[in-house]
Scaffold this active site. Structure first.
Site, PDB file in Angstrom:
ATOM      1  N   MET A  30       7.205   4.375  -3.362  1.00 14.81           N
ATOM      2  CA  MET A  30       6.557   4.045  -5.096  1.00 14.81           C
ATOM      3  C   MET A  30       4.963   4.114  -4.702  1.00 14.81           C
ATOM      4  SD  MET A  30       9.098   1.430  -6.315  1.00 14.81           S
ATOM      5  CE  MET A  30       8.898   0.208  -5.154  1.00 14.81           C
ATOM      6  N   GLY A  31       4.690   4.824  -3.655  1.00 11.17           N
ATOM      7  CA  GLY A  31       3.684   5.047  -3.271  1.00 11.17           C
ATOM      8  C   GLY A  31       2.594   4.068  -2.334  1.00 11.17           C
ATOM      9  N   ALA A  32       1.777   3.742  -2.850  1.00  9.11           N
ATOM     10  CA  ALA A  32       0.820   2.946  -1.690  1.00  9.11           C
ATOM     11  C   ALA A  32       0.608   2.814  -0.846  1.00  9.11           C
ATOM     12  CB  ALA A  32       0.682   1.481  -2.910  1.00  9.11           C
ATOM     13  N   LEU A  33       0.800   4.237  -0.274  1.00 11.37           N
ATOM     14  CA  LEU A  33       0.964   4.470   0.658  1.00 11.37           C
ATOM     15  C   LEU A  33       0.370   3.586   2.611  1.00 11.37           C
ATOM     16  CD1 LEU A  33       1.777   8.541   0.095  1.00 11.37           C
ATOM     17  CD2 LEU A  33       3.529   6.353   0.084  1.00 11.37           C
ATOM     18  N   HIS A  34       0.837   3.398   3.756  1.00 15.77           N
ATOM     19  CA  HIS A  34       0.544   3.099   4.858  1.00 15.77           C
ATOM     20  C   HIS A  34       1.424   4.153   5.690  1.00 15.77           C
ATOM     21  CE1 HIS A  34       4.197   1.190   4.662  1.00 15.77           C
ATOM     22  NE2 HIS A  34       4.301   0.804   3.109  1.00 15.77           N
ATOM     23  N   GLY A  36       3.188   3.138   8.178  1.00 17.92           N
ATOM     24  CA  GLY A  36       5.128   3.655   7.509  1.00 17.92           C
ATOM     25  C   GLY A  36       5.583   4.430   7.182  1.00 17.92           C
ATOM     26  N   HIS A  37       5.153   4.730   5.594  1.00 18.72           N
ATOM     27  CA  HIS A  37       5.419   5.908   5.006  1.00 18.72           C
ATOM     28  C   HIS A  37       5.005   7.289   5.288  1.00 18.72           C
ATOM     29  CE1 HIS A  37       4.478   2.527   1.404  1.00 18.72           C
ATOM     30  NE2 HIS A  37       6.179   3.105   1.150  1.00 18.72           N
ATOM     31  N   SER A 186       3.452  -1.617   1.117  1.00 15.69           N
ATOM     32  CA  SER A 186       2.285  -1.594  -0.007  1.00 15.69           C
ATOM     33  C   SER A 186       1.953  -2.841  -0.791  1.00 15.69           C
ATOM     34  CB  SER A 186       3.284  -1.184  -0.795  1.00 15.69           C
ATOM     35  OG  SER A 186       3.615   0.352  -0.561  1.00 15.69           O
TER      36      SER A 186
END
Ligand code: PAF
Length: 279
Positions: A30-34, A36-37, A186
């Site tokens: 769902m975006g707002a990537l970090h 972990g993604h 996120s």
């Protein structure tokens, strides 16, 4: 890196990739990537010639309008991160593209969703089931990659893949943590500096519970210990702490034969965080 907003253009591209014999990995987000993604992107890149990252804040899985409204939307910086990570394709559809009409379809994952997130977020897994099915149908990936931080979501998707015979390999990747132990999420960016400083106590509570259980403390006593520990930190409002069988996610009162999952959800102000450890 290619960025597509429409299903048709994405599918045209993927059709050519398949004709070239390339396997496709999907990382739904769902975006707002970090980081972990990005570890999921890396896992997909290791196994596939084409990695697609979908970025879609799925309205049907939010049971709380505030949570949906404040969910971070950072497409531009997400795309920069994905380019650096070597992702091949971003699929960032609009709500209308995914939901030209709202589905009447209802998923019921049985006992798997009658606990924890399913209890506290009614309808959440129905929305997850719908959007993940749509993404699987749209992308038709050979492999799909999810993070273990959303343990119950992973169990639900595992069931979805089996029940609907999706022909793909489901990969569950380990939770990545900040250096102070806070699980990457996120939602962490919605924490105030004071809340962020205290948030690692959620993981500390899990570690304490894990230690107590392994020393033979009963589940009931461990639950009380977790409640007492977190009640010392007023910024953290515990929603639930559960000791669960790893496979069924049903509550248990002691370490199970196989793996045991310790799962927690807590509010810090209006931000809701979840985490788990496996014993
Ligand atoms: O875990 C998430 O980010 C979402 O639940 C998912 C799997 C992308 C579905 O919207």
């Amino acid at each position: 890196m290619q960025i597509f907003h429409s299903i048709q253009t994405l599918q045209n591209f993927l059709k050519l990739s398949r004709l070239e014999g390339k396997s496709v990995g999907l990382v739904p987000t769902m975006g707002a990537l970090h980081q972990g993604h990005l570890s999921l992107i890396e896992a997909s890149k290791n196994e596939n010639q084409v990695t697609v990252c979908s970025i879609f804040v799925n309205p049907t899985q939010f049971n709380n309008a505030h949570d949906l409204a404040v969910y971070p939307r950072t497409l531009e910086s997400d795309c920069e991160m994905l380019t650096s990570a070597g992702c091949d394709v971003v699929f960032a559809p609009t709500v209308e593209e995914i939901y030209p009409q709202l589905p009447n379809l209802k998923f019921d994952f049985g006992d798997l969703e009658r606990v924890m997130e399913g209890t506290f977020r009614p309808g959440h897994f129905n929305g997850v089931g719908i959007v993940v099915s749509k993404l699987f149908n749209i992308v038709q990936p050979d492999g799909a990659y999810f993070g273990q931080k959303d343990l119950q979501q992973c169990a639900v998707i595992n069931r979805l893949v089996k029940d609907l015979s999706f022909s793909l390999k489901l990969n569950i990747c380990p939770t990545l943590r900040e250096t102070d132990g806070l699980a990457m999420s996120s939602r962490n960016r919605n924490l105030s500096p004071e809340q962020r400083a205290l948030a690692p106590h959620i993981y500390k509570a899990l570690q304490k519970a894990s230690q107590l259980l392994q020393e033979g403390t009963s589940g009931e006593a461990v639950k009380v210990a977790v409640q007492n520990y977190l009640s010392e930190i007023p910024a953290i409002a515990l929603e639930y702490f559960e000791i669960s069988n790893f496979d069924t996610l049903q509550p248990i009162n002691e370490l199970s034969e196989g793996k045991t999952a310790l799962c927690i959800a807590a509010f810090m102000g209006k931000t809701r965080l979840i985490d788990n450890v496996i014993v």
